[in-house]
Design an enzyme around this catalytic site. Structure first.
Site, PDB file in Angstrom:
ATOM      1  N   ASP A   1      42.731  39.985  36.835  1.00 37.18           N
ATOM      2  CA  ASP A   1      43.651  40.261  35.727  1.00 37.18           C
ATOM      3  C   ASP A   1      45.117  40.223  36.172  1.00 37.18           C
ATOM      4  O   ASP A   1      45.996  39.796  35.425  1.00 37.18           O
ATOM      5  CB  ASP A   1      43.354  41.639  35.113  1.00 37.18           C
ATOM      6  CG  ASP A   1      42.059  41.641  34.298  1.00 37.18           C
ATOM      7  OD1 ASP A   1      41.490  40.555  34.091  1.00 37.18           O
ATOM      8  OD2 ASP A   1      41.627  42.734  33.877  1.00 37.18           O
TER       9      ASP A   1
ATOM     10  N   THR B   1      36.684  42.534  39.817  1.00 43.19           N
ATOM     11  CA  THR B   1      35.328  42.068  39.503  1.00 43.19           C
ATOM     12  C   THR B   1      34.550  41.641  40.742  1.00 43.19           C
ATOM     13  O   THR B   1      33.331  41.850  40.819  1.00 43.19           O
ATOM     14  CB  THR B   1      35.405  40.900  38.485  1.00 43.19           C
ATOM     15  OG1 THR B   1      35.872  41.437  37.248  1.00 43.19           O
ATOM     16  CG2 THR B   1      34.070  40.233  38.268  1.00 43.19           C
TER      17      THR B   1
HETATM   18  N1  ASP Z   1      38.941  43.219  34.927  1.00 45.13           N
HETATM   19  C1  ASP Z   1      38.804  42.600  36.203  1.00 45.13           C
HETATM   20  C2  ASP Z   1      39.954  43.068  37.108  1.00 45.13           C
HETATM   21  O1  ASP Z   1      41.002  42.468  37.100  1.00 45.13           O
HETATM   22  C3  ASP Z   1      38.788  41.154  36.054  1.00 45.13           C
HETATM   23  C4  ASP Z   1      38.485  40.400  37.301  1.00 45.13           C
HETATM   24  O2  ASP Z   1      38.603  40.885  38.405  1.00 45.13           O
HETATM   25  O3  ASP Z   1      38.119  39.222  37.157  1.00 45.13           O
HETATM   26  O4  ASP Z   1      39.768  44.045  37.780  1.00 45.13           O
END
Ligand code: ASP
Length: 334
Positions: free
Chosen positions: A98, A20
């Site tokens: 994640d 993210t």
């Molecule tokens: N879905 C994202 C990832 O892990 C969540 C994040 O980075 O906060 O790539």
């Protein structure tokens, strides 16, 4: 003649893996976000970084946290070990939250250097109001070049808190304060932009690279009344981690099947609660108690929560560890 302040800056390597913190929509305000930003983009958003360190930037991967593989992290560890030996002051890894706790823990097992390694990410992408990526990146770089963070292995910096890789867990799906260290608390905080540590950590023994042996290890979670259908598929695994109820308990029908599996491959008993230890001889109510399961040859996972126990077992098996080495590694966590 005064040396220029820039000449005195420490060196830090920023490795971007995606997540993210590096996500943006294809057009302003349109569509969902995906990893699109480079390490250079991330650093450009934080002008203060120019005063902190001489940064080397690498776009190592550009993927969501969920796509990272064990081999990606082994490759990161290999690079860090090399660069630490060559004198880089500190390292920052930016990635998806994640799998951040798992990457931090696996790196902590594989990294041999003394230079700080700080893993960070963001819960809000760069286009959201209150995006936390820039502050997290600044905190991570400041920690990575801090002499106080040396020899502590891998740390996690998010929301102005510093966590030890061995303790940290993501405990909320969206909150900017999604990370905590259940049962331990943060190892430190950023205070007025500088890392302050409350206690130090003894390094855990590292596992030798390369991780070339193929091995498959999964986690199975005990749930109320479960018949353990997944256990039928466990015969093909090289190891299993049981995320048990409470202090190490499973439904009674699981006990003989776990004992049978443990006679062939390592089966590690952990608690699904995420904090506290598996007990050894307090409950003795028969099939499925910790006393029963350990008696059937399951390995006591001690204080390791299930995901970290899986990574420890997987890294050991992939590095070629034998049964005695596996037993000894888990014994250190009781
Ligand atoms: N879905 C994202 C990832 O892990 C969540 C994040 O980075 O906060 O790539």
């Amino acid at each position: 003649m005064d040396p220029s302040p820039r000449a005195q800056l420490p060196s830090a390597l920023v490795l971007s893996l995606g997540g993210t913190i590096a996500m943006a929509a294809p057009g302003a305000g349109h569509g969902g976000v995906a990893p699109r930003l480079t390490a250079e983009d991330l650093v450009a958003a934080v002008p203060e970084l120019a005063e902190e360190a001489e940064l080397e930037l690498r776009d190592f991967r550009k993927i969501p946290g969920a796509w990272l593989e064990i081999d990606d992290i082994a490759a990161v560890a290999e690079l860090l070990n090399k660069q630490a030996a060559a004198g880089t002051t500190g390292f920052v890894i930016t990635q998806g939250t994640d799998t951040l706790e798992e990457v931090a823990y696996l790196l902590d097992l594989l990294y041999e250097g003394a230079a700080p390694v700080v893993v960070t990410g963001a819960m809000r992408n760069a286009q959201m109001a209150g995006a936390d990526g820039p502050a997290n990146l600044l905190a991570a770089v400041r920690t990575a070049v801090s002499p106080q963070a040396r020899d502590m292995g891998v740390l996690v910096a998010l929301a102005d808190e510093l966590h030890a890789a061995r303790h940290v867990q993501k405990v909320h799906s969206t909150s900017p304060s999604a990370f905590c260290s259940p049962g331990a608390g943060p190892i430190g905080y950023l205070v007025e932009g500088r890392p302050r540590f409350h206690f130090t950590l003894q390094r855990q023994p590292h596992i030798e690279l390369p991780l070339t042996r193929p091995a498959s290890v999964e986690v199975i979670e005990a749930t109320l009344g479960s018949e353990g259908a997944f256990l039928d598929a466990a015969g093909s695994l090289d190891g299993l981690v049981v995320a048990a109820f409470g202090a190490g308990h499973v439904p009674r029908a699981w006990a003989p099947r776990l004992g049978d599996l443990a006679s062939r491959v390592p089966v590690v008993l952990t608690s699904r609660t995420g904090a506290g230890s598996v007990l050894t001889h307090t409950y003795d109510f028969g099939p499925g108690s910790e006393t029963d399961l350990l008696g059937r040859g399951l390995i006591n996972g001690g204080r390791l929560e299930p995901r970290k126990a899986r990574l420890l077992l997987l890294a050991l098996l992939r590095s070629g560890a034998d049964q005695t080495m596996v037993q000894a590694a888990f014994a250190a966590h009781r």
